[in-house]
Each structure stands twice: as structure tokens, then as C-alpha cells.
Design a protein around this motif. Structure first.
Motif, PDB file in Angstrom:
ATOM      1  N   PRO A 198      -6.869  39.597  13.752  1.00 23.29           N
ATOM      2  CA  PRO A 198      -6.505  38.537  12.807  1.00 23.29           C
ATOM      3  C   PRO A 198      -5.961  37.277  13.473  1.00 23.29           C
ATOM      4  CG  PRO A 198      -5.651  40.659  12.085  1.00 23.29           C
ATOM      5  CD  PRO A 198      -6.149  40.852  13.487  1.00 23.29           C
ATOM      6  N   SER A 199      -5.417  37.403  14.669  1.00 25.11           N
ATOM      7  CA  SER A 199      -4.858  36.242  15.364  1.00 25.11           C
ATOM      8  C   SER A 199      -5.928  35.437  16.098  1.00 25.11           C
ATOM      9  CB  SER A 199      -3.795  36.697  16.372  1.00 25.11           C
ATOM     10  OG  SER A 199      -4.378  37.517  17.375  1.00 25.11           O
ATOM     11  N   SER A 200      -7.175  35.910  16.083  1.00 24.38           N
ATOM     12  CA  SER A 200      -8.244  35.242  16.820  1.00 24.38           C
ATOM     13  C   SER A 200      -8.530  33.858  16.245  1.00 24.38           C
ATOM     14  CB  SER A 200      -9.525  36.082  16.762  1.00 24.38           C
ATOM     15  OG  SER A 200     -10.614  35.384  17.333  1.00 24.38           O
ATOM     16  N   PRO A 201      -8.850  32.883  17.117  1.00 24.82           N
ATOM     17  CA  PRO A 201      -9.228  31.555  16.615  1.00 24.82           C
ATOM     18  C   PRO A 201     -10.616  31.535  15.993  1.00 24.82           C
ATOM     19  CG  PRO A 201      -9.423  31.639  18.999  1.00 24.82           C
ATOM     20  CD  PRO A 201      -8.758  32.922  18.584  1.00 24.82           C
ATOM     21  N   GLY A 202     -11.384  32.615  16.138  1.00 22.22           N
ATOM     22  CA  GLY A 202     -12.714  32.652  15.537  1.00 22.22           C
ATOM     23  C   GLY A 202     -13.741  33.291  16.434  1.00 22.22           C
ATOM     24  N   LEU A 203     -15.010  33.061  16.118  1.00 22.33           N
ATOM     25  CA  LEU A 203     -16.097  33.758  16.797  1.00 22.33           C
ATOM     26  C   LEU A 203     -16.355  33.251  18.210  1.00 22.33           C
ATOM     27  CD1 LEU A 203     -18.690  34.180  13.910  1.00 22.33           C
ATOM     28  CD2 LEU A 203     -16.864  35.725  14.632  1.00 22.33           C
ATOM     29  N   ASP A 204     -15.785  32.121  18.577  1.00 25.76           N
ATOM     30  CA  ASP A 204     -15.908  31.647  19.952  1.00 25.76           C
ATOM     31  C   ASP A 204     -14.678  32.003  20.779  1.00 25.76           C
ATOM     32  OD1 ASP A 204     -18.486  30.697  19.968  1.00 25.76           O
ATOM     33  OD2 ASP A 204     -17.937  28.678  19.344  1.00 25.76           O
ATOM     34  N   ASP A 205     -13.884  32.920  20.270  1.00 22.98           N
ATOM     35  CA  ASP A 205     -12.779  33.472  21.045  1.00 22.98           C
ATOM     36  C   ASP A 205     -13.345  34.007  22.364  1.00 22.98           C
ATOM     37  OD1 ASP A 205     -10.757  35.209  22.080  1.00 22.98           O
ATOM     38  OD2 ASP A 205      -9.962  35.490  20.049  1.00 22.98           O
ATOM     39  N   PRO A 206     -12.783  33.642  23.509  1.00 24.22           N
ATOM     40  CA  PRO A 206     -13.306  34.145  24.792  1.00 24.22           C
ATOM     41  C   PRO A 206     -13.377  35.660  24.876  1.00 24.22           C
ATOM     42  CG  PRO A 206     -11.799  32.330  25.175  1.00 24.22           C
ATOM     43  CD  PRO A 206     -11.709  32.653  23.711  1.00 24.22           C
ATOM     44  N   SER A 212     -17.774  31.128  26.272  1.00 17.91           N
ATOM     45  CA  SER A 212     -16.783  30.089  25.972  1.00 17.91           C
ATOM     46  C   SER A 212     -15.528  30.227  26.827  1.00 17.91           C
ATOM     47  CB  SER A 212     -16.386  30.167  24.490  1.00 17.91           C
ATOM     48  OG  SER A 212     -15.632  31.351  24.230  1.00 17.91           O
ATOM     49  N   ASP A 213     -15.524  31.201  27.725  1.00 18.20           N
ATOM     50  CA  ASP A 213     -14.334  31.486  28.523  1.00 18.20           C
ATOM     51  C   ASP A 213     -14.344  30.675  29.818  1.00 18.20           C
ATOM     52  OD1 ASP A 213     -12.168  32.542  29.834  1.00 18.20           O
ATOM     53  OD2 ASP A 213     -12.779  34.630  29.643  1.00 18.20           O
ATOM     54  N   PRO A 214     -13.376  29.784  30.016  1.00 15.12           N
ATOM     55  CA  PRO A 214     -13.334  29.003  31.262  1.00 15.12           C
ATOM     56  C   PRO A 214     -13.085  29.871  32.498  1.00 15.12           C
ATOM     57  CG  PRO A 214     -11.328  28.666  29.972  1.00 15.12           C
ATOM     58  CD  PRO A 214     -12.280  29.415  29.099  1.00 15.12           C
ATOM     59  N   LYS A 215     -12.667  31.128  32.288  1.00 13.06           N
ATOM     60  CA  LYS A 215     -12.413  32.029  33.409  1.00 13.06           C
ATOM     61  C   LYS A 215     -13.611  32.925  33.734  1.00 13.06           C
ATOM     62  CE  LYS A 215      -8.755  33.862  31.509  1.00 13.06           C
ATOM     63  NZ  LYS A 215      -7.536  34.683  31.291  1.00 13.06           N
ATOM     64  N   LEU A 216     -14.765  32.677  33.117  1.00 13.24           N
ATOM     65  CA  LEU A 216     -15.912  33.556  33.316  1.00 13.24           C
ATOM     66  C   LEU A 216     -16.304  33.655  34.788  1.00 13.24           C
ATOM     67  CD1 LEU A 216     -18.074  35.373  32.099  1.00 13.24           C
ATOM     68  CD2 LEU A 216     -19.483  33.342  31.696  1.00 13.24           C
ATOM     69  N   SER A 217     -16.211  32.552  35.511  1.00 15.47           N
ATOM     70  CA  SER A 217     -16.604  32.561  36.928  1.00 15.47           C
ATOM     71  C   SER A 217     -15.661  33.408  37.769  1.00 15.47           C
ATOM     72  CB  SER A 217     -16.641  31.136  37.479  1.00 15.47           C
ATOM     73  OG  SER A 217     -15.351  30.551  37.452  1.00 15.47           O
ATOM     74  N   CYS A 218     -14.504  33.788  37.207  1.00 14.38           N
ATOM     75  CA  CYS A 218     -13.513  34.590  37.937  1.00 14.38           C
ATOM     76  C   CYS A 218     -13.699  36.081  37.706  1.00 14.38           C
ATOM     77  CB  CYS A 218     -12.100  34.182  37.505  1.00 14.38           C
ATOM     78  SG  CYS A 218     -11.681  32.461  37.845  1.00 14.38           S
ATOM     79  N   LEU A 219     -14.801  36.500  37.095  1.00 13.20           N
ATOM     80  CA  LEU A 219     -15.050  37.916  36.869  1.00 13.20           C
ATOM     81  C   LEU A 219     -14.792  38.688  38.159  1.00 13.20           C
ATOM     82  CD1 LEU A 219     -16.230  39.734  34.497  1.00 13.20           C
ATOM     83  CD2 LEU A 219     -18.363  39.696  35.793  1.00 13.20           C
ATOM     84  N   GLY A 220     -13.926  39.694  38.085  1.00 15.62           N
ATOM     85  CA  GLY A 220     -13.376  40.305  39.290  1.00 15.62           C
ATOM     86  C   GLY A 220     -14.206  41.401  39.917  1.00 15.62           C
ATOM     87  N   CYS A 221     -15.524  41.221  39.968  1.00 14.08           N
ATOM     88  CA  CYS A 221     -16.400  42.184  40.633  1.00 14.08           C
ATOM     89  C   CYS A 221     -17.620  41.432  41.137  1.00 14.08           C
ATOM     90  CB  CYS A 221     -16.818  43.306  39.687  1.00 14.08           C
ATOM     91  SG  CYS A 221     -17.773  42.743  38.264  1.00 14.08           S
ATOM     92  N   SER A 248     -22.196  30.227  35.515  1.00 15.03           N
ATOM     93  CA  SER A 248     -20.756  29.971  35.557  1.00 15.03           C
ATOM     94  C   SER A 248     -20.219  29.628  36.937  1.00 15.03           C
ATOM     95  CB  SER A 248     -20.008  31.209  35.040  1.00 15.03           C
ATOM     96  OG  SER A 248     -20.111  32.283  35.972  1.00 15.03           O
ATOM     97  N   GLY A 249     -20.995  29.962  37.970  1.00  8.38           N
ATOM     98  CA  GLY A 249     -20.487  29.805  39.321  1.00  8.38           C
ATOM     99  C   GLY A 249     -19.993  31.106  39.921  1.00  8.38           C
ATOM    100  N   TRP A 250     -20.003  32.170  39.130  1.00 11.28           N
ATOM    101  CA  TRP A 250     -19.674  33.503  39.642  1.00 11.28           C
ATOM    102  C   TRP A 250     -20.694  33.869  40.702  1.00 11.28           C
ATOM    103  CZ3 TRP A 250     -22.557  38.181  38.462  1.00 11.28           C
ATOM    104  CH2 TRP A 250     -21.935  39.361  38.882  1.00 11.28           C
ATOM    105  N   GLY A 251     -20.253  34.421  41.807  1.00 13.25           N
ATOM    106  CA  GLY A 251     -21.152  34.611  42.939  1.00 13.25           C
ATOM    107  C   GLY A 251     -21.784  35.973  43.073  1.00 13.25           C
ATOM    108  N   GLY A 252     -21.726  36.812  42.020  1.00 20.89           N
ATOM    109  CA  GLY A 252     -22.250  38.166  42.127  1.00 20.89           C
ATOM    110  C   GLY A 252     -23.675  38.318  41.646  1.00 20.89           C
ATOM    111  N   GLU A 253     -24.086  39.578  41.513  1.00 19.67           N
ATOM    112  CA  GLU A 253     -25.438  39.911  41.074  1.00 19.67           C
ATOM    113  C   GLU A 253     -25.378  40.553  39.692  1.00 19.67           C
ATOM    114  OE1 GLU A 253     -27.046  42.543  43.963  1.00 19.67           O
ATOM    115  OE2 GLU A 253     -26.965  41.083  45.591  1.00 19.67           O
ATOM    116  N   VAL A 254     -26.248  40.107  38.799  1.00 23.18           N
ATOM    117  CA  VAL A 254     -26.309  40.683  37.457  1.00 23.18           C
ATOM    118  C   VAL A 254     -27.729  41.159  37.191  1.00 23.18           C
ATOM    119  CG1 VAL A 254     -26.712  38.412  36.386  1.00 23.18           C
ATOM    120  CG2 VAL A 254     -25.845  40.314  34.999  1.00 23.18           C
ATOM    121  N   GLU A 255     -27.838  42.330  36.586  1.00 27.39           N
ATOM    122  CA  GLU A 255     -29.134  42.916  36.232  1.00 27.39           C
ATOM    123  C   GLU A 255     -29.087  43.340  34.776  1.00 27.39           C
ATOM    124  OE1 GLU A 255     -32.138  46.601  37.544  1.00 27.39           O
ATOM    125  OE2 GLU A 255     -30.195  46.338  38.531  1.00 27.39           O
TER     126      GLU A 255
END
Length: 295
Positions: A198-206, A212-221, A248-255
Motif C-alpha cells: 500500500p505504501s508503493s508509489p505505483g506500478l513504476d516502483d523500482p 525504473s530503478d537508478p540502481k539497476l546497474s549495481c546489480l550485485g552479481c 543499464s551499464g551493468w557489466g555482467g551476462e544475462v541469458e
């Protein structure tokens, strides 16, 4: 739905996998079911998977027969240790409680690598340099958000190699792909999210829309594996997540792997189907890719 539970097993008849239940936090009631293979070679260290069950943050538990069957199969195929987290759920416990419980479980698991660790299945058998998060649906959402937390806060005592997300529960304010023709589905998903948080700002909540998350590039893996299903209403969000992660600039591999003709969490609904078995084999390959490479 999702209220049935089964006890752990000292030796699962089909796989030989052993499981047991532990309490992580007596104060909150957060607990977990642990799994280990039938036999482990002396002095052999295994990867660790911290698993988060699905259920839209509302239903299912770590003690469900659905997850007992699935994780027994995965442990046998992948030869790893699993901590399956039982976090508190809505509507009694709104988000971010489920996220906080999951993070507490992650930190507890890693703490077992220290001198003060008391859980023998982890302390004696886990290679904490080969740690993974995984989950399905809402659990996949949790796995992603826990990896974001690792990237932003760090994780002393453990090295998060990758995350595995099966049919991840992501969404967003603006429709993409087939969502443009599924407004009734969109309305249901929006209602469920706002009931959950209920406290969420809406559907674009990170928490719900990683793009929409400015921290996406910091994904810790460094590695991510995403499964989607052709007939799943969340399919396009899985593809969109991979695209956003790449940009995002994240430097990993996604499949990403798509199951044709299948619906949401089909591998749990029909556990012995061939495509479900293929998912388990793919996950096993993913978590064992770096064994012996001295990460």
C-alpha cells in the motif's frame, strides 16, 4: 490456495535428498527449509542457492509440497545446498516486510561461513564463493531485489555469482507488448500490487519495475538467467528486464530462455513435464558453470 504443507524428509524416496527446517529469527518467525544431496564427498564444498518461493507475495510457503518436489529435483540434478526462505506474506504483512525477511535470511545464510556459524549443512558443505539467488514469480522478484541490495550494501562472507529468475513478477505503468491488449489482466495485477504494498508509489516502483530503478546497474552479481513462458502474462516483462539490464551499464551476462506454448510457472503445476525437466537441467548447468574455476 497454497496452504498445504509437507514435513521435511531425512531421505526423499525419489531423489534421496535430505531436508530439514530451521528458524532464522524467533522474533519474526522467519524460517527456512534446508536441502542437501543424498551423499557429499568428504571435504567437498558445494554451491549455495538461496531460494524464494512465489505466490504473488500472498500465498504458498517454503514448506509446500510444490516446492518440496521441485527443490528435491533441483538439488539432485545440480548437487548443491538450498536454503528455501519462508518470508512473511501479505495481507497481514505488507511489503517491504517480505523483502526485509528475505534479506535477513540471506545474511543468516552467509553468517554460517564464520567461526560462529552453527548450521553444519552450510558451514561444512557450502562454498560461499559460489552463492546464487533464485525464485519463481514473486520469488524471482525477491531474488532480483536481494541482488540489488547486495550491490548497494555488500555481503560480507559471501560472493553472489548469479541469480535465476523463473517467470519473474515485474510490471510497469506503461503497457508493453501484449499487455496493450490485456487491460483486464493489467487491472488485476495493479490491484494485487497495491494490496501487497500500500505504501508503493505505483506500478513504476523500482521494486516492481526494475527498468525504473537508478540502481539497476549495481546489480550485485555477474550472471543472470531468466526463464519466461510464451503464454504467461508476465512474459514481456521478462524480456524487457533483460533489455533494461543490458542497457543499464551493468557489466555482467544475462541469458533468457522461453518455453513455447507454456503458461506461468508451468514447471511447478506439471512438475514432471519434459520442459520442466529441461529447466532444472539448465539451472543445474548455470550454478555449476564456475565450479573449480577459482572465483
Amino acid at each position: 490456495m497454497g496452504t498445504e504443507i509437507v514435513p521435511p524428509s531425512s531421505s526423499d524416496p525419489a531423489t534421496g535428498v535430505q531436508s530439514k527446517d530451521i528458524v532464522i529469527s524467533p522474533e519474526t518467525g522467519v524460517s527456512a527449509r534446508l536441502y542437501k544431496p543424498k551423499t557429499i564427498s568428504p571435504n567437498k564444498k558445494l554451491p549455495l542457492l538461496v531460494y524464494f518461493h512465489g505466490g504473488a507475495f500472498f500465498v504458498q510457503t517454503a514448506f509446500s509440497p510444490t516446492y518440496q518436489h521441485f527443490l528435491n529435483s533441483l538439488v539432485k540434478e545440480a548437487n548443491l545446498i538450498v536454503v528455501s526462505v519462508d518470508y512473511r506474506r501479505a495481507p497481514e504483512h505488507h511489503l517491504p516486510i517480505g523483502y526485509d525477511d528475505s534479506w535477513a535470511a540471506v545474511k543468516w545464510a552467509v553468517s554460517q561461513s564464520t567461526v560462529g556459524g552453527h548450521e553444519a549443512w552450510l558451514k561444512d558443505h557450502v562454498d560461499f564463493d559460489l552463492m546464487f539467488f533464485g525464485g519463481d514469480s514473486a520469488g524471482a522478484n525477491i531474488a532480483h531485489n536481494m541482488a540489488i541490495r547486495v550491490g548497494s550494501e555488500g555481503l560480507d562472507g559471501g560472493n553472489l555469482v548469479g541469480i535465476v529468475m523463473m517467470h519473474p513478477y515485474f510490471w510497469g505503468k506503461d503497457p508493453i507488448g501484449s499487455e496493450e491488449t490485456s487491460m483486464e489482466v493489467r487491472a488485476v495485477i495493479e490491484r494485487f500490487w497495491l494490496l501487497t504494498c500500500p505504501s508503493s508509489p505505483g506500478l513504476d516502483d523500482p521494486w516492481l519495475n526494475p527498468a525504473s530503478d537508478p540502481k539497476l546497474s549495481c546489480l550485485g552479481c555477474k550472471r543472470v538467467l531468466v526463464f519466461v513462458a510464451e503464454r504467461d502474462a508476465l512474459r514481456d516483462r521478462g524480456w524487457f528486464y533483460c533489455e533494461a539490464l543490458g542497457k543499464s551499464g551493468w557489466g555482467g551476462e544475462v541469458e533468457i530462455v522461453e518455453a513455447q506454448g507454456e503458461d506461468h510457472v508451468f514447471h511447478l503445476e506439471i512438475p514432471n513435464c519434459e520442459k520442466g525437466k529441461d529447466m532444472v537441467k539448465k539451472m543445474a548447468s548455470f550454478v555449476n558453470q564456475d565450479k573449480g574455476h577459482g572465483l
